[in-house]
Design a protein around this motif. Structure first.
Motif, short mmCIF file in Angstrom:
data_model
loop_
_atom_site.label_atom_id
_atom_site.label_comp_id
_atom_site.label_asym_id
_atom_site.label_seq_id
_atom_site.Cartn_x
_atom_site.Cartn_y
_atom_site.Cartn_z
N TRP A 1 0.83 -1.21 0.00
CA TRP A 1 0.00 0.00 0.00
C TRP A 1 0.86 1.25 0.00
O TRP A 1 0.57 2.22 -0.70
CB TRP A 1 -0.92 -0.01 1.21
N ARG A 2 1.94 1.22 0.76
CA ARG A 2 2.84 2.39 0.82
C ARG A 2 3.46 2.68 -0.54
O ARG A 2 3.69 3.84 -0.89
CB ARG A 2 3.92 2.13 1.87
N HIS A 3 3.76 1.63 -1.31
CA HIS A 3 4.42 1.80 -2.61
C HIS A 3 3.45 1.54 -3.76
O HIS A 3 3.85 1.05 -4.81
CB HIS A 3 5.61 0.85 -2.71
N ALA B 1 7.24 -6.54 -2.17
CA ALA B 1 5.85 -6.67 -1.72
C ALA B 1 4.92 -6.99 -2.89
O ALA B 1 4.09 -7.91 -2.81
CB ALA B 1 5.41 -5.38 -1.02
N TYR B 2 5.05 -6.25 -3.99
CA TYR B 2 4.18 -6.50 -5.13
C TYR B 2 4.57 -7.76 -5.88
O TYR B 2 3.72 -8.41 -6.51
CB TYR B 2 4.17 -5.28 -6.07
N GLY B 3 5.85 -8.13 -5.85
CA GLY B 3 6.26 -9.39 -6.44
C GLY B 3 5.59 -10.56 -5.75
O GLY B 3 5.13 -11.51 -6.39
N LEU B 4 5.53 -10.49 -4.43
CA LEU B 4 4.86 -11.55 -3.66
C LEU B 4 3.36 -11.57 -3.94
O LEU B 4 2.76 -12.64 -4.07
CB LEU B 4 5.13 -11.35 -2.16
N LEU B 5 2.76 -10.39 -4.05
CA LEU B 5 1.32 -10.34 -4.36
C LEU B 5 1.05 -10.92 -5.74
O LEU B 5 0.10 -11.71 -5.92
CB LEU B 5 0.83 -8.89 -4.29
N THR B 6 1.86 -10.53 -6.71
CA THR B 6 1.70 -11.06 -8.06
C THR B 6 1.89 -12.57 -8.08
O THR B 6 1.11 -13.32 -8.70
CB THR B 6 2.70 -10.40 -9.02
#
Length: 344
Positions: A46-48, A175-180
């Motif tokens: 969320w921060r990035h 963070a977004y790599g893990l979400l993806t």
């Protein structure tokens, strides 16, 4: 911080293998690891959140290769071959990156780098005991090599992601790599078909029952969240090169832990071969690219970064898987990104 990261990444395979032997599929263990870590790091995402607009291709590629690809291949490999062997095969990635730089990008590499590649390959031949007709499962070896190839794809992708002045924050990329990775693995692994009862019981670690939930907690919180975060911090406090050299200890840590906790003993030739693999990987990732010929036009900045990423800063975790891993904290010149074996 670098030592903590190497220790955390190195323990992922040791904790995952009992869960796999207890009845969970390797893909399900990978999904649990990635989805659990993504949930913990949601505040960072969320921060990035601006990265979704600025670097969508980098985030998708990181999720598919550095997170999903490396860890899925690594966990599938350790279900068939020893943890230490799988992780050492991943350490072929620096050699493969140099091959990409030399033959695809047509960039020269130093003699020291070539020596490092030869050493890594020769050491790997000892690890898999090639003289006995490959004493390990061929599919397991191929899966471990697949994890190494995913690491190469991550290095190349990260180099392009570091182009320009608007360099993404590594924490946001993680963070977004893990979400993806979690979204993609949800479609592939189909966790609704998983035997969830396994997590409520225990798994045997070399004959000793251990709560499955405790092993999962280690994989998510220590071997993923803590490993990635400490890896990024270590690179910022030291340098990609120094942190990458320390990350080489992950293979040693994983092998020792698998020996002590899982009873996976390696022979003397395999241990010697593992040392040679690490020495070769160290030389390959430490060698500087050759200077352009005198009088030749200066190479574009993106090409210089690509050469440095392959020849200087291709330091393995992780599964990676590190990485590792699954795995493995590989650093890429120009953007400071870090990945686990991920290995592991």
């Amino acid at each position: 911080m670098a030592l903590i990261s190497a220790l955390a990444f190195g323990g992922s395979g040791v904790a995952a293998k009992p869960l796999i032997e207890a009845g969970l599929a390797p893909l399900h263990v990978t999904w649990l690891r990635v989805a659990g870590a993504a949930l913990v790091l949601l505040p960072l995402a969320w921060r990035h959140r601006g990265l979704l607009r600025r670097r969508p291709a980098l985030l998708v590629g990181y999720g598919l290769l550095a997170v999903g690809g490396v860890q899925a291949c690594y966990f599938a490999a350790i279900s068939r071959i020893p943890v230490g062997v799988a992780l050492l095969i991943e350490y072929l990635a620096p050699a493969l990156v140099l091959g990409w730089v030399r033959f695809v990008q047509k960039r020269p590499v130093t003699r020291a780098a070539a020596v490092g590649v030869v050493l890594a390959v020769a050491g790997l031949a000892c690890v898999v005991e090639v003289w006995s007709g490959l004493s390990f499962d061929v599919i397991g070896l191929a899966l471990a090599l697949g994890a190494a190839c995913c690491q190469v794809g991550y290095f190349v992708l990260s180099d392009h992601g570091g182009d320009g002045d608007d360099t993404p924050d590594p924490l946001g990329v993680i963070a977004y790599g893990l979400l993806t990775g979690a979204v993609v693995l949800t479609v592939i692994a189909r966790p609704w078909t998983m035997d969830w009862q396994v997590l409520g019981g225990s798994a045997e670690m070399n004959g000793t029952p251990v709560p499955a939930a405790l092993l999962l907690g280690w994989i998510v919180l220590i071997a993923t969240v803590a490993a990635y975060l400490t890896g990024v911090v270590s690179i910022r406090l030291l340098s990609p090169q120094v942190a990458g050299v320390v990350a080489c200890l992950e293979a040693v840590i994983a092998t020792v832990l698998a020996w002590v906790l899982l009873g996976e003993h390696l022979s003397l030739p395999q241990i010697a071969g593992g040392v040679v693999v690490l020495v070769g990987a160290f030389i390959a990732q430490s060698a500087k690219p050759e200077d352009p010929a005198a009088g030749a036009p200066e190479a574009p900045a993106s090409e210089a970064r690509a050469s440095e990423a392959g020849a200087s800063d291709a330091a393995l975790p992780g599964n990676g898987l590190p990485p590792t891993g699954e795995d493995p904290s590989p650093a890429v010149a120009g953007n400071g990104l870090s990945a686990g074996s991920c290995a592991p």
